[in-house]
Design a protein around this motif. Structure first.
Motif, PDB file in Angstrom:
ATOM      1  N   MET A 105      10.958   6.243   6.564  1.00 29.64           N
ATOM      2  CA  MET A 105       9.794   5.837   5.768  1.00 29.64           C
ATOM      3  C   MET A 105      10.059   5.981   4.272  1.00 29.64           C
ATOM      4  SD  MET A 105       7.784   4.633   7.935  1.00 29.64           S
ATOM      5  CE  MET A 105       6.469   4.283   6.785  1.00 29.64           C
ATOM      6  N   ILE A 106      10.705   7.064   3.887  1.00 28.45           N
ATOM      7  CA  ILE A 106      11.029   7.261   2.470  1.00 28.45           C
ATOM      8  C   ILE A 106      11.985   6.159   2.006  1.00 28.45           C
ATOM      9  CG2 ILE A 106      12.148   8.797   0.813  1.00 28.45           C
ATOM     10  CD1 ILE A 106      11.088  11.136   2.675  1.00 28.45           C
ATOM     11  N   TYR A 107      13.001   5.883   2.801  1.00 23.93           N
ATOM     12  CA  TYR A 107      13.960   4.818   2.483  1.00 23.93           C
ATOM     13  C   TYR A 107      13.241   3.471   2.369  1.00 23.93           C
ATOM     14  CZ  TYR A 107      17.697   1.422   3.076  1.00 23.93           C
ATOM     15  OH  TYR A 107      18.531   0.350   2.916  1.00 23.93           O
ATOM     16  N   ALA A 108      12.387   3.171   3.350  1.00 28.86           N
ATOM     17  CA  ALA A 108      11.655   1.895   3.329  1.00 28.86           C
ATOM     18  C   ALA A 108      10.761   1.810   2.099  1.00 28.86           C
ATOM     19  CB  ALA A 108      10.828   1.741   4.606  1.00 28.86           C
ATOM     20  N   GLY A 109      10.096   2.911   1.772  1.00 24.96           N
ATOM     21  CA  GLY A 109       9.239   2.919   0.595  1.00 24.96           C
ATOM     22  C   GLY A 109      10.002   2.668  -0.687  1.00 24.96           C
ATOM     23  N   LEU A 129       1.801  -6.624  -5.659  1.00 21.72           N
ATOM     24  CA  LEU A 129       0.961  -5.427  -5.693  1.00 21.72           C
ATOM     25  C   LEU A 129       0.901  -4.773  -4.313  1.00 21.72           C
ATOM     26  CD1 LEU A 129      -1.038  -3.523  -7.157  1.00 21.72           C
ATOM     27  CD2 LEU A 129      -2.861  -5.130  -6.461  1.00 21.72           C
ATOM     28  N   VAL A 130       0.727  -5.578  -3.283  1.00 21.09           N
ATOM     29  CA  VAL A 130       0.671  -5.055  -1.914  1.00 21.09           C
ATOM     30  C   VAL A 130       1.991  -4.376  -1.554  1.00 21.09           C
ATOM     31  CG1 VAL A 130       0.452  -5.696   0.530  1.00 21.09           C
ATOM     32  CG2 VAL A 130      -1.043  -6.748  -1.184  1.00 21.09           C
ATOM     33  N   VAL A 131       3.101  -4.993  -1.921  1.00 21.79           N
ATOM     34  CA  VAL A 131       4.422  -4.434  -1.614  1.00 21.79           C
ATOM     35  C   VAL A 131       4.621  -3.104  -2.344  1.00 21.79           C
ATOM     36  CG1 VAL A 131       6.915  -4.782  -1.909  1.00 21.79           C
ATOM     37  CG2 VAL A 131       5.487  -6.638  -1.036  1.00 21.79           C
ATOM     38  N   VAL A 132       4.267  -3.059  -3.618  1.00 22.79           N
ATOM     39  CA  VAL A 132       4.439  -1.830  -4.396  1.00 22.79           C
ATOM     40  C   VAL A 132       3.542  -0.720  -3.852  1.00 22.79           C
ATOM     41  CG1 VAL A 132       4.054  -0.795  -6.666  1.00 22.79           C
ATOM     42  CG2 VAL A 132       5.260  -2.974  -6.480  1.00 22.79           C
ATOM     43  N   LEU A 133       2.271  -1.026  -3.629  1.00 24.62           N
ATOM     44  CA  LEU A 133       1.353   0.004  -3.117  1.00 24.62           C
ATOM     45  C   LEU A 133       1.772   0.495  -1.734  1.00 24.62           C
ATOM     46  CD1 LEU A 133      -2.114  -1.380  -4.295  1.00 24.62           C
ATOM     47  CD2 LEU A 133      -0.764   0.483  -5.299  1.00 24.62           C
ATOM     48  N   VAL A 144       2.784   4.282  -0.443  1.00 28.89           N
ATOM     49  CA  VAL A 144       2.178   4.883   0.762  1.00 28.89           C
ATOM     50  C   VAL A 144       3.267   5.324   1.729  1.00 28.89           C
ATOM     51  CG1 VAL A 144       0.745   4.405   2.796  1.00 28.89           C
ATOM     52  CG2 VAL A 144      -0.022   3.682   0.522  1.00 28.89           C
ATOM     53  N   GLU A 145       4.281   4.500   1.923  1.00 28.73           N
ATOM     54  CA  GLU A 145       5.368   4.862   2.839  1.00 28.73           C
ATOM     55  C   GLU A 145       6.108   6.106   2.359  1.00 28.73           C
ATOM     56  OE1 GLU A 145       6.554   0.669   4.960  1.00 28.73           O
ATOM     57  OE2 GLU A 145       7.595   1.215   3.118  1.00 28.73           O
ATOM     58  N   ILE A 146       6.359   6.182   1.063  1.00 21.27           N
ATOM     59  CA  ILE A 146       7.031   7.368   0.518  1.00 21.27           C
ATOM     60  C   ILE A 146       6.166   8.603   0.734  1.00 21.27           C
ATOM     61  CG2 ILE A 146       7.813   8.484  -1.610  1.00 21.27           C
ATOM     62  CD1 ILE A 146       8.627   5.615  -2.566  1.00 21.27           C
ATOM     63  N   ALA A 147       4.880   8.498   0.454  1.00 28.77           N
ATOM     64  CA  ALA A 147       3.969   9.636   0.629  1.00 28.77           C
ATOM     65  C   ALA A 147       3.897  10.056   2.098  1.00 28.77           C
ATOM     66  CB  ALA A 147       2.583   9.284   0.097  1.00 28.77           C
ATOM     67  N   LEU A 148       3.781   9.094   2.993  1.00 26.71           N
ATOM     68  CA  LEU A 148       3.732   9.425   4.419  1.00 26.71           C
ATOM     69  C   LEU A 148       5.039  10.059   4.883  1.00 26.71           C
ATOM     70  CD1 LEU A 148       1.876   6.279   5.812  1.00 26.71           C
ATOM     71  CD2 LEU A 148       0.991   8.628   5.713  1.00 26.71           C
ATOM     72  N   GLY A 149       6.146   9.536   4.434  1.00 23.66           N
ATOM     73  CA  GLY A 149       7.450  10.097   4.811  1.00 23.66           C
ATOM     74  C   GLY A 149       7.624  11.519   4.304  1.00 23.66           C
ATOM     75  N   LEU A 150       7.272  11.747   3.036  1.00 24.31           N
ATOM     76  CA  LEU A 150       7.379  13.099   2.473  1.00 24.31           C
ATOM     77  C   LEU A 150       6.438  14.070   3.183  1.00 24.31           C
ATOM     78  CD1 LEU A 150       7.654  12.260  -1.339  1.00 24.31           C
ATOM     79  CD2 LEU A 150       9.459  13.192   0.134  1.00 24.31           C
ATOM     80  N   GLY A 151       5.215  13.620   3.429  1.00 24.42           N
ATOM     81  CA  GLY A 151       4.267  14.479   4.136  1.00 24.42           C
ATOM     82  C   GLY A 151       4.721  14.814   5.542  1.00 24.42           C
ATOM     83  N   ALA A 164       0.688   6.275  12.235  1.00 28.50           N
ATOM     84  CA  ALA A 164       0.349   5.339  13.312  1.00 28.50           C
ATOM     85  C   ALA A 164      -0.668   4.303  12.816  1.00 28.50           C
ATOM     86  CB  ALA A 164      -0.202   6.098  14.525  1.00 28.50           C
ATOM     87  N   VAL A 165      -1.657   4.749  12.061  1.00 26.14           N
ATOM     88  CA  VAL A 165      -2.646   3.824  11.503  1.00 26.14           C
ATOM     89  C   VAL A 165      -1.972   2.872  10.512  1.00 26.14           C
ATOM     90  CG1 VAL A 165      -4.694   3.680  10.013  1.00 26.14           C
ATOM     91  CG2 VAL A 165      -4.630   5.321  11.902  1.00 26.14           C
ATOM     92  N   PHE A 166      -1.080   3.396   9.688  1.00 24.64           N
ATOM     93  CA  PHE A 166      -0.345   2.547   8.748  1.00 24.64           C
ATOM     94  C   PHE A 166       0.417   1.452   9.491  1.00 24.64           C
ATOM     95  CE2 PHE A 166       3.520   1.506   6.393  1.00 24.64           C
ATOM     96  CZ  PHE A 166       2.986   1.064   5.196  1.00 24.64           C
ATOM     97  N   PHE A 167       1.107   1.825  10.569  1.00 20.84           N
ATOM     98  CA  PHE A 167       1.850   0.831  11.343  1.00 20.84           C
ATOM     99  C   PHE A 167       0.917  -0.231  11.926  1.00 20.84           C
ATOM    100  CE2 PHE A 167       5.306   4.185  12.139  1.00 20.84           C
ATOM    101  CZ  PHE A 167       6.099   3.698  11.118  1.00 20.84           C
ATOM    102  N   LEU A 168      -0.288   0.182  12.317  1.00 19.12           N
ATOM    103  CA  LEU A 168      -1.273  -0.793  12.803  1.00 19.12           C
ATOM    104  C   LEU A 168      -1.730  -1.728  11.681  1.00 19.12           C
ATOM    105  CD1 LEU A 168      -3.558   1.377  15.113  1.00 19.12           C
ATOM    106  CD2 LEU A 168      -2.150  -0.571  15.807  1.00 19.12           C
TER     107      LEU A 168
END
Length: 141
Positions: A20-24, A49-53, A57-64, A80-84
């Motif tokens: 997730m961090i890598y993808a972000g 904007l959607v891609v950047v935001l 989010v992916e970086i934050a989820l990965g770090l968390g 899981a919600v993000f993936f949905l």
């Protein structure tokens, strides 16, 4: 909250977090244009904007998921919600026939990719102990 996860779950949780961090980071840098292909045309926001935001989010989820052990169950649910939430973008990419990443250059490749989204959802819920925590709470009631 049940934070009892096995060594195997923790290894898979950390692999997913790193992914997730890598993808972000790739959203923000070298794959930025490719990720724009996944943003549906019907979304009322600028694609960049959607891609950047979503990258942030992916970086934050990965770090968390990797480092906030006391909240890993919640991060599993959030991921899981993000993936949905991003799944409609994957469907739109398939339906619109948009190429990306060099590998998603055919309808077959884009279709196969759709079947990995449920795998990611299960991976997030299992590796973070989210599903086990839910079942444990449900059995208490």
């Amino acid at each position: 909250m049940n934070n009892q996860t096995s060594l195997v779950q923790n290894i898979f949780r950390l692999i997913l977090a790193a992914f997730m961090i890598y993808a972000g980071v790739s959203h923000l840098t070298f794959n930025r244009i490719d990720f724009q292909a996944q943003v549906p045309d019907w979304l009322p926001f600028e694609k960049d904007l959607v891609v950047v935001l979503s990258g942030y989010v992916e970086i934050a989820l990965g770090l968390g998921l990797a480092f906030w052990k006391k909240q890993q169950v919640n991060f599993g649910w959030a991921l899981a919600v993000f993936f949905l939430l991003v799944f409609p973008g994957n469907v739109a990419q398939y339906l619109d026939g948009k190429d990306a990443f060099g590998a998603l250059d055919s309808d077959k490749a884009r279709l196969i990719r759709l079947f990995f989204q449920p795998v990611l959802i299960v991976w997030a819920l299992w590796s973070a102990g989210s599903w086990a925590d839910y079942r444990a709470k449900k059995n208490k009631n």
